[in-house]
Design an enzyme around this catalytic site. Structure first.
Site, PDB file in Angstrom:
ATOM      1  CE  LYS A   1      -4.304  -1.668   2.061  1.00  0.00           C
ATOM      2  NZ  LYS A   1      -5.328  -1.385   3.098  1.00  0.00           N
TER       3      LYS A   1
ATOM      4  CG  ASP B   1      -8.518   0.874   3.375  1.00  0.00           C
ATOM      5  OD1 ASP B   1      -9.210   0.030   2.772  1.00  0.00           O
ATOM      6  OD2 ASP B   1      -7.275   0.805   3.453  1.00  0.00           O
TER       7      ASP B   1
END
Length: 290
Positions: free
Chosen positions: A68, A104
């Site tokens: 990420k 997210d």
């Protein structure tokens, strides 16, 4: 390795991911003739893989651990949420220009409001953990108008660093040692408890552990565990035993994935179809594990 499908997800390892199940279910429901495939990408191959995303046949990918952060230097643009979180979980190919997003926080808030029935505005929240997931949760709660935070971590210094992020937004934030919570010092008046640690994760180092015992869980607090494997984690069991409302991590997983889906296809995602597919995948895995 290079991508050979319009959509997919990269990670290392990637075999645990159920994203291909529910993302493909969404594509099939809308009769979109694309495949969403998992790609096991070694850390030293991330740059080459990201470069292959510029192909005109590729719409984009999801990114999971440990990539990420690693993908960020190879992108042309990073949106505000991803820049603030310091992590990208979605890459969109816009005519050869790669844009990084982080869905997210959106997924966390949508699950909290729609599946958990709690609007965090004006509420007090206790965050368990101070890593990347916790940073994303704190970021989302601050944007949603949370009134007060307590951040608990095994290492107090990391909790203090995350608390400073909240304090810079003029939101009171109390750093706490996780051990002190377990021994009876849970901040009073918590409306929301969010587990951002890996405690209780199936096949993790502490798969039978709960970050909080039942005795330290206020029955009125919503207990939200970001761990989704197993669906009923040790923390959620502890919360159930005192009658506290609970929310597992599968809703956040699907909602963040649906947000990625909409960025790629520019059309609404069939969330209920994707949720059903994710739940079915998890039930199958839990049945195999028994």
């Amino acid at each position: 390795m290079v991508i050979d499908s319009p959509l997919g997800i990269i990670g290392h390892p990637i075999g645990h991911s159920i994203s291909p199940r529910f993302q493909q279910a969404g594509l099939d429901h809308l009769v979109v003739d694309h495949r969403y495939l998992p790609y096991e990408v070694q850390p030293d191959r991330v740059a080459d893989f990201v470069s292959s995303l510029r192909s005109e046949s590729v719409l984009g990918i999801n990114v999971t651990v440990p990539h990420k952060e690693a993908v960020m230097p190879f992108l042309d643009e990073i949106d505000e949420w991803a820049a603030e979180a310091g992590a990208v979980n979605t890459i969109v190919n816009r005519a050869g220009r790669l844009v990084g997003y982080n869905t997210d926080g959106y997924g966390f808030l949508r699950a909290l409001r729609e599946s958990g029935g709690l609007d965090p505005a004006g509420k007090r929240a206790l965050i368990l953990g101070a890593g990347g997931s916790a940073r994303g949760v704190v970021q989302a709660l601050l944007r949603a108008g949370v009134a007060e935070l307590a951040i608990a971590n095994r290492t107090l210094e990391r909790a203090e660093a995350l608390a400073e992020l909240a304090s810079n937004r003029s939101v009171p934030a109390q750093p706490v040692e996780l051990n002190s919570l377990q021994n009876g010092n849970v901040p009073e008046g918590s409306d929301l408890i969010v587990n951002c640690t890996s405690l209780g994760m199936y096949h993790g180092p502490d798969e039978n552990a709960s970050p909080l015992p039942a005795s330290q869980i206020p029955p009125s607090a919503l207990v939200y565990d970001l761990v989704y494997n197993p669906m009923l984690t040790p923390l959620l069991r502890e919360a159930h035993s005192v009658g506290a409302p609970t929310l597992g991590g599968i809703s956040m997983l699907v909602y963040q994935g649906a947000a990625s889906f909409e960025l790629w296809l520019e059309r609404p995602a069939p969330v209920s179809v994707m949720m059903d597919a994710a739940m079915a995948a998890m039930r199958e895995r839990e049945a195999e594990a028994r």
